[in-house]
Design a protein around this motif. Structure first.
Motif, mmCIF file in Angstrom:
data_model
loop_
_atom_site.group_PDB
_atom_site.id
_atom_site.type_symbol
_atom_site.label_atom_id
_atom_site.label_comp_id
_atom_site.label_asym_id
_atom_site.label_seq_id
_atom_site.Cartn_x
_atom_site.Cartn_y
_atom_site.Cartn_z
ATOM 1 N N ARG A 79 0.837 -1.196 0.000
ATOM 2 C CA ARG A 79 0.000 0.000 0.000
ATOM 3 C C ARG A 79 0.869 1.241 0.000
ATOM 4 O O ARG A 79 1.959 1.265 0.556
ATOM 5 N N ALA A 80 0.348 2.269 -0.604
ATOM 6 C CA ALA A 80 1.052 3.544 -0.601
ATOM 7 C C ALA A 80 0.975 4.150 0.798
ATOM 8 O O ALA A 80 0.031 3.895 1.541
ATOM 9 N N PRO A 81 1.974 4.952 1.174
ATOM 10 C CA PRO A 81 1.930 5.584 2.495
ATOM 11 C C PRO A 81 0.694 6.467 2.628
ATOM 12 O O PRO A 81 0.196 7.013 1.657
ATOM 13 N N ARG A 82 0.209 6.593 3.859
ATOM 14 C CA ARG A 82 -0.983 7.402 4.107
ATOM 15 C C ARG A 82 -0.762 8.836 3.649
ATOM 16 O O ARG A 82 0.306 9.386 3.797
ATOM 17 N N GLY A 83 -1.837 9.399 3.113
ATOM 18 C CA GLY A 83 -1.772 10.778 2.659
ATOM 19 C C GLY A 83 -1.269 10.912 1.236
ATOM 20 O O GLY A 83 -1.280 11.991 0.673
ATOM 21 N N SER A 84 -0.809 9.826 0.613
ATOM 22 C CA SER A 84 -0.275 9.929 -0.733
ATOM 23 C C SER A 84 -1.344 9.724 -1.795
ATOM 24 O O SER A 84 -1.116 9.995 -2.962
ATOM 25 N N GLU A 85 -2.524 9.242 -1.401
ATOM 26 C CA GLU A 85 -3.592 9.035 -2.372
ATOM 27 C C GLU A 85 -4.231 10.364 -2.730
ATOM 28 O O GLU A 85 -4.489 11.200 -1.876
ATOM 29 N N GLN A 86 -4.458 10.534 -4.028
ATOM 30 C CA GLN A 86 -5.171 11.717 -4.477
ATOM 31 C C GLN A 86 -6.637 11.355 -4.583
ATOM 32 O O GLN A 86 -6.976 10.268 -5.021
ATOM 33 N N LYS A 87 -7.496 12.229 -4.143
ATOM 34 C CA LYS A 87 -8.913 11.938 -4.237
ATOM 35 C C LYS A 87 -9.333 11.934 -5.699
ATOM 36 O O LYS A 87 -9.127 12.886 -6.416
ATOM 37 N N ALA A 88 -9.888 10.800 -6.154
ATOM 38 C CA ALA A 88 -10.249 10.655 -7.560
ATOM 39 C C ALA A 88 -11.378 11.604 -7.951
ATOM 40 O O ALA A 88 -11.498 11.962 -9.102
ATOM 41 N N SER A 89 -12.216 12.020 -6.993
ATOM 42 C CA SER A 89 -13.321 12.912 -7.329
ATOM 43 C C SER A 89 -12.808 14.283 -7.748
ATOM 44 O O SER A 89 -13.522 15.037 -8.385
ATOM 45 N N ASP A 90 -11.554 14.622 -7.385
ATOM 46 C CA ASP A 90 -10.964 15.893 -7.772
ATOM 47 C C ASP A 90 -10.255 15.802 -9.118
ATOM 48 O O ASP A 90 -9.628 16.754 -9.551
ATOM 49 N N THR A 91 -10.355 14.675 -9.785
ATOM 50 C CA THR A 91 -9.610 14.408 -10.990
ATOM 51 C C THR A 91 -10.429 14.772 -12.221
ATOM 52 O O THR A 91 -11.575 14.368 -12.350
ATOM 53 N N SER A 92 -9.815 15.514 -13.152
ATOM 54 C CA SER A 92 -10.479 15.825 -14.416
ATOM 55 C C SER A 92 -10.434 14.598 -15.321
ATOM 56 O O SER A 92 -9.680 13.653 -15.080
ATOM 57 N N VAL A 93 -11.239 14.604 -16.356
ATOM 58 C CA VAL A 93 -11.271 13.481 -17.295
ATOM 59 C C VAL A 93 -9.896 13.289 -17.930
ATOM 60 O O VAL A 93 -9.421 12.158 -18.053
ATOM 61 N N GLU A 94 -9.234 14.386 -18.295
ATOM 62 C CA GLU A 94 -7.917 14.289 -18.941
ATOM 63 C C GLU A 94 -6.891 13.642 -18.011
ATOM 64 O O GLU A 94 -6.099 12.804 -18.435
ATOM 65 N N GLU A 95 -6.921 14.027 -16.751
ATOM 66 C CA GLU A 95 -5.986 13.441 -15.788
ATOM 67 C C GLU A 95 -6.329 11.977 -15.526
ATOM 68 O O GLU A 95 -5.440 11.133 -15.395
ATOM 69 N N LEU A 96 -7.613 11.671 -15.485
ATOM 70 C CA LEU A 96 -8.053 10.293 -15.300
ATOM 71 C C LEU A 96 -7.603 9.425 -16.481
ATOM 72 O O LEU A 96 -7.119 8.312 -16.285
ATOM 73 N N VAL A 97 -7.725 9.958 -17.700
ATOM 74 C CA VAL A 97 -7.255 9.240 -18.895
ATOM 75 C C VAL A 97 -5.758 8.954 -18.771
ATOM 76 O O VAL A 97 -5.300 7.838 -19.039
ATOM 77 N N GLN A 98 -4.993 9.945 -18.332
ATOM 78 C CA GLN A 98 -3.543 9.770 -18.217
ATOM 79 C C GLN A 98 -3.188 8.732 -17.153
ATOM 80 O O GLN A 98 -2.306 7.900 -17.358
ATOM 81 N N ARG A 99 -3.873 8.771 -16.026
ATOM 82 C CA ARG A 99 -3.601 7.792 -14.965
ATOM 83 C C ARG A 99 -3.941 6.373 -15.411
ATOM 84 O O ARG A 99 -3.200 5.426 -15.144
ATOM 85 N N ILE A 100 -5.065 6.216 -16.127
ATOM 86 C CA ILE A 100 -5.447 4.897 -16.643
ATOM 87 C C ILE A 100 -4.436 4.432 -17.679
ATOM 88 O O ILE A 100 -3.991 3.277 -17.659
ATOM 89 N N ALA A 101 -4.044 5.318 -18.594
ATOM 90 C CA ALA A 101 -3.071 4.960 -19.626
ATOM 91 C C ALA A 101 -1.733 4.562 -19.002
ATOM 92 O O ALA A 101 -1.076 3.623 -19.475
ATOM 93 N N ASP A 102 -1.325 5.243 -17.935
ATOM 94 C CA ASP A 102 -0.069 4.894 -17.253
ATOM 95 C C ASP A 102 -0.144 3.490 -16.653
ATOM 96 O O ASP A 102 0.798 2.702 -16.785
#
Length: 136
Positions: A47-70
């Motif tokens: 698991r990633a260290p606490r506090g390192s997760e970014q809230k997905a609800s704050d994510t734009s579609v473009e950023e979500l596309v990039q994270r999925i592609a990665d």
């Protein structure tokens, strides 16, 4: 008895041919996946260290596309994966889809493995799951 007759008889005794095949409509046909061990940044149960997760609800579609592609690119061993590259056409399998789903969930993104089968490109998957991110 000939040599070929003996081998046929042996095969029949050892493993009878299947009597029923069931083909699922719409299932992607892909090559078998090899197991790729996940690289962990720490030994904290993967698991990633606490506090390192970014809230997905704050994510734009473009950023979500990039994270999925990665994530898709890492699992498929592709240097670059575009927003319209199909996961299954690039060598993805159901096993790799499950690994991608788990990795995206660790990043705080809400999705089900079925979403990857319905929307298999990063762009279409991001558009499909974006409403789920805002509902959290």
């Amino acid at each position: 008895m000939t040599k070929s007759g003996a081998s046929t008889k042996l095969i029949t005794l050892v493993s009878p041919p299947p009597s029923l095949f069931i083909f699922a409509e719409g299932s992607p046909l892909s090559r078998p996946a090899e197991i790729r061990p996940e690289k962990r940044a720490d030994e904290n149960d993967g698991r990633a260290p606490r506090g390192s997760e970014q809230k997905a609800s704050d994510t734009s579609v473009e950023e979500l596309v990039q994270r999925i592609a990665d994530v898709f690119g890492r699992r498929l061993d592709c240097a670059s994966l575009g927003p319209d590259d199909d996961f299954f056409q690039r060598g993805g399998s159901s096993f790799l889809a499950a690994l991608c789903t788990a990795e995206l969930r660790k990043q705080g993104i809400t999705l089900a493995i079925q979403d990857i089968f319905v929307a298999s490109t990063p762009q279409s998957l991001a558009l499909r799951i974006q409403p789920l991110q805002k509902a959290q």
